[in-house]
Motif scaffolding. Structure first.
Motif, short mmCIF file in Angstrom:
data_model
loop_
_atom_site.label_atom_id
_atom_site.label_comp_id
_atom_site.label_asym_id
_atom_site.label_seq_id
_atom_site.Cartn_x
_atom_site.Cartn_y
_atom_site.Cartn_z
N GLU A 336 77.04 117.81 52.37
CA GLU A 336 78.24 118.50 52.85
C GLU A 336 77.86 119.69 53.72
O GLU A 336 76.92 120.42 53.39
N ASN A 337 78.57 119.85 54.82
CA ASN A 337 78.32 120.97 55.74
C ASN A 337 79.55 121.88 55.79
O ASN A 337 80.67 121.43 55.56
N ASP A 338 79.31 123.14 56.10
CA ASP A 338 80.40 124.03 56.42
C ASP A 338 80.08 124.72 57.75
O ASP A 338 79.06 124.40 58.39
N ILE A 339 80.90 125.64 58.17
CA ILE A 339 80.71 126.26 59.49
C ILE A 339 79.38 127.02 59.56
O ILE A 339 78.71 127.04 60.60
N SER A 340 78.95 127.61 58.44
CA SER A 340 77.67 128.34 58.44
C SER A 340 76.50 127.39 58.66
O SER A 340 75.50 127.76 59.27
N THR A 341 76.61 126.17 58.13
CA THR A 341 75.56 125.16 58.35
C THR A 341 75.38 124.90 59.84
O THR A 341 74.27 124.95 60.38
N TRP A 342 76.49 124.61 60.50
CA TRP A 342 76.45 124.32 61.94
C TRP A 342 75.96 125.52 62.73
O TRP A 342 75.14 125.38 63.65
N ASN A 343 76.44 126.71 62.38
CA ASN A 343 76.04 127.91 63.10
C ASN A 343 74.54 128.14 63.02
O ASN A 343 73.89 128.48 64.01
N SER A 344 73.97 127.97 61.82
CA SER A 344 72.55 128.22 61.62
C SER A 344 71.70 127.26 62.44
O SER A 344 70.74 127.68 63.10
N ILE A 345 72.05 125.98 62.44
CA ILE A 345 71.20 125.00 63.13
C ILE A 345 71.41 125.07 64.65
O ILE A 345 70.45 124.94 65.43
N ILE A 346 72.64 125.30 65.10
CA ILE A 346 72.91 125.41 66.54
C ILE A 346 72.18 126.62 67.12
O ILE A 346 71.51 126.52 68.16
N THR A 347 72.28 127.76 66.43
CA THR A 347 71.60 128.97 66.91
C THR A 347 70.10 128.83 66.79
O THR A 347 69.35 129.25 67.69
N GLY A 348 69.63 128.23 65.70
CA GLY A 348 68.19 128.02 65.52
C GLY A 348 67.59 127.18 66.63
O GLY A 348 66.54 127.51 67.18
N LEU A 349 68.24 126.08 66.97
CA LEU A 349 67.76 125.22 68.05
C LEU A 349 67.74 125.98 69.38
O LEU A 349 66.79 125.87 70.17
N ALA A 350 68.80 126.75 69.63
CA ALA A 350 68.88 127.50 70.89
C ALA A 350 67.75 128.51 71.02
O ALA A 350 67.14 128.65 72.08
N LEU A 351 67.44 129.21 69.93
CA LEU A 351 66.42 130.25 69.98
C LEU A 351 65.00 129.70 70.00
O LEU A 351 64.07 130.44 70.29
N HIS A 352 64.85 128.41 69.71
CA HIS A 352 63.51 127.82 69.72
C HIS A 352 63.31 126.85 70.88
O HIS A 352 62.42 126.01 70.84
N GLY A 353 64.15 126.98 71.90
CA GLY A 353 63.92 126.24 73.13
C GLY A 353 64.52 124.85 73.18
O GLY A 353 64.35 124.14 74.18
N HIS A 354 65.22 124.42 72.14
CA HIS A 354 65.84 123.09 72.13
C HIS A 354 67.28 123.21 72.61
O HIS A 354 68.23 122.99 71.85
N VAL A 380 75.80 128.77 71.11
CA VAL A 380 76.01 127.89 72.27
C VAL A 380 75.68 128.62 73.57
O VAL A 380 75.02 128.07 74.47
N LEU A 381 76.12 129.86 73.69
CA LEU A 381 75.88 130.63 74.92
C LEU A 381 74.40 130.99 75.07
O LEU A 381 73.89 131.07 76.19
N VAL A 382 73.71 131.20 73.95
CA VAL A 382 72.26 131.41 74.02
C VAL A 382 71.58 130.17 74.59
O VAL A 382 70.69 130.26 75.44
N ALA A 383 72.00 128.98 74.11
CA ALA A 383 71.42 127.73 74.62
C ALA A 383 71.67 127.59 76.12
O ALA A 383 70.76 127.21 76.87
N CYS A 384 72.88 127.89 76.55
CA CYS A 384 73.21 127.78 77.97
C CYS A 384 72.41 128.79 78.80
O CYS A 384 71.93 128.46 79.89
N SER A 385 72.26 130.01 78.27
CA SER A 385 71.52 131.05 78.99
C SER A 385 70.06 130.68 79.17
O SER A 385 69.53 130.67 80.28
N HIS A 386 69.41 130.34 78.05
CA HIS A 386 67.98 130.05 78.12
C HIS A 386 67.69 128.69 78.75
O HIS A 386 66.59 128.45 79.23
N GLY A 387 68.69 127.80 78.72
CA GLY A 387 68.50 126.48 79.32
C GLY A 387 68.93 126.40 80.76
O GLY A 387 68.86 125.32 81.36
N GLY A 388 69.41 127.51 81.31
CA GLY A 388 69.82 127.52 82.71
C GLY A 388 71.08 126.70 82.98
O GLY A 388 71.32 126.28 84.11
N MET A 389 71.91 126.52 81.95
CA MET A 389 73.12 125.71 82.10
C MET A 389 74.32 126.62 82.42
O MET A 389 75.13 126.94 81.55
#
Length: 533
Positions: A336-354, A380-389
């Motif tokens: 089971e996931n909640d909003i914190s689950t998604w936030n942690s993995i989305i932000t984690g991926l963004a900060l590690h270059g994925h 999401v915005l971190v991912a877009c910033s670092h990914g040049g999107m």
């Protein structure tokens, strides 16, 4: 099967085995099939199990209660009790209003749970209204009601009313002493709390834990440890108070040391323990210990699987410790996931270059009808910033406002400025800052200043630096960065002017200071705070 023979021993055995919502629903269905709902005793047992005994079944209990045409006092008290322990204590108050309208008179078992709800809501006014009703019904002298009143008044800040109730027979009750200690401690009056603690005629474990927790929450860890070492017999609450206190105030080594002592003492940890320890590992970056804790959790939770909170804590720990692959494994294995689950993995991926993986997960989240919050959009915005999107970043920034009604905060604005600056869109970044609905802080202006250095825009760098000076944020790195921008374009007079300004303002350059790296760390720290468990 539940037999209609009226065998009380058989019924008791059935309810003792009822420990999950699934089992509860099966028994309920069986009762309906056998017309057993006409048995008031069985109906009471079913309601009590769902409201009090089975974790996470409070909402089911409320639905069941709404189907009972004429609930008796026991049923009202049972469902009020259940709702007072949920995350929505206001439901408790609504139930009591319904109870009064139905003409059912409350008793001494009703009010302690209503006062508990008032305490959780920090609603002193409502608590005082219930105090008036208690006096009207002549229940103020009842020990349990009186202790609940003392606890409510003390924790809601009305220490005068709590003290008035305390000065009397309550002084013979250790529960009342603990309530008073907790009330003074919550208001930061540790000296009075400690004086009361020392005066208790007979200390029980609860009073020890209240005082230890009070010191720990205020960061008085030396005093907390002093008392902790004196406790005659500790329980998991005692250990958790120390571990959580050390974690909260950044003393992660001490937290792990206390956990080791807890293990040697034979005290099994609970979920609160593990959440504190995983937080310590995340903040201090000790991946090895985090993995060990994960292994221990998997042994304990092999059948029931990890709770959502523990899964979120593991994702956060692995992401902050740099093991994003392990974070993804935990994410994929969660039931089971909640909003914190998604936030942690989305932000984690963004900060590690994925970056693309982060965006893809966000799109998956939307398809699964999870509603994103402000923290989600930071990732999401971190991912877009670092990914040049750039195109995607603009779209998500406006989607956040127009589709989900989320007003941008300083983190969202900072991400957008960083994204535009990285792409060399310096003029657009400056105009974006000028149109912000909130006052830009130094981090936003530094993001622009850093981009000016990369792209060699001296004039815009001067304007950004002027804004930093206007905010009177005399950080040496800002001056050095502007000086380096002048130097990189051969404008040595400008560089010398900045150096002179530093001298005039008494700003000294920090030894070994790397401006761009420092700004990146500051922004990184800001963003990591968004990855909440």
């Amino acid at each position: 099967m539940i037999r209609k023979s009226g065998n009380k021993r058989h019924q008791a055995e059935v309810w003792r085995r009822c420990r999950t919502l699934r089992t509860l629903k099966q028994i309920h269905a069986l009762m309906i099939v056998n017309d057993f709902l006409s048995n008031t005793s069985a109906l009471r047992e079913l309601l009590f199990s769902s409201a009090v005994c089975v974790p996470g079944a409070a909402a089911y209990a409320l639905r069941l209660f709404d189907q009972i045409p004429h609930p008796d006092l026991f049923m009202w008290n049972t469902v009020i009790r259940g709702m007072s322990h949920t995350s929505i204590p206001s439901d408790t108050i609504s139930l009591f209003t319904r109870m009064e309208r139905a003409g059912t008179r409350p008793n001494k078992l009703t009010f302690p749970f209503l006062l508990r709800a008032c305490t959780k809501l920090s609603n002193a006014t409502l608590g005082t209204q219930f105090h008036t009703k208690i006096t009207k019904y002549g229940l103020e002298s009842d020990r349990f009601v009186r202790n609940a009143l003392i606890n409510m008044h003390a924790n809601c800040g009305d220490l005068a009313s709590a003290a008035a109730l305390f000065d009397g027979p309550a002084r013979q009750d250790v529960v009342a002493w603990s309530a008073m200690i907790a009330g003074y401690a919550r208001r930061g009056e540790l000296s009075i709390a400690r004086q009361l603690f020392d005066e208790i005629p007979s200390k029980d474990l609860i009073s020890w834990n209240v005082m230890i927790t009070a010191y720990a929450k205020q960061g008085e860890m030396v005093m907390a440890r002093e008392l902790f070492d004196l406790v005659p017999e500790k329980d998991v609450v005692s250990w958790n108070a120390m571990i959580a206190g050390y974690v909260q105030f950044g003393q992660h080594d001490q937290a792990l040391e206390v956990f080791e002592q807890m293990h040697l003492a034979g005290e099994p940890p609970d979920e609160v323990t593990m959440l504190s320890l995983l937080s310590a590992c995340a903040d201090s970056g000790v991946l090895d210990i985090g993995r060990t804790l994960h292994g221990a959790l998997m042994e304990v939770c092999s059948r029931s699987r990890l709770s959502t909170r523990l899964g979120n804590a593991l994702i956060d720990m692995y992401a902050k410790c740099g093991s994003i692959e392990a974070a993804m494994e935990v994410f994929k294995g969660m039931r089971e996931n909640d909003i914190s689950t998604w936030n942690s993995i989305i932000t984690g991926l963004a900060l590690h270059g994925h970056f693309q993986d982060s965006i893809n997960l966000f799109e998956d989240m939307l398809k699964m009808k999870f509603r994103p919050d402000d923290i989600t959009f930071v990732g999401v915005l971190v991912a877009c910033s670092h990914g040049g999107m750039i195109k995607e970043g603009r779209r998500y920034f406006y989607l956040m406002q127009n589709e989900y009604g989320i007003e941008p905060n300083i983190k969202h604005y900072g991400c957008m400025v960083d994204m535009l600056g990285r792409a060399g869109l310096l003029k657009e970044a400056f105009e974006f800052i000028s149109c912000m609905k909130i006052e830009p802080n130094p981090i936003v202006w530094r993001a622009l200043l850093g981009a000016c250095r990369i792209h060699g825009d001296v004039k815009l760098a001067e304007q950004a630096n002027e804004q930093l000076l206007r905010l009177r944020d005399d950080t040496s790195g800002d001056y050095v960065l502007l000086s380096n921008i002048y130097a990189s374009t051969g404008e040595w007079d400008g560089a010398e002017k900045v150096r002179k300004l530093m001298d005039d303002r008494g700003v000294s350059k920090e030894v070994g200071y790397t401006v761009f790296d420092s700004d990146s760390k500051e922004l990184m720290h800001l963003l990591l705070q968004s990855s909440l468990v």
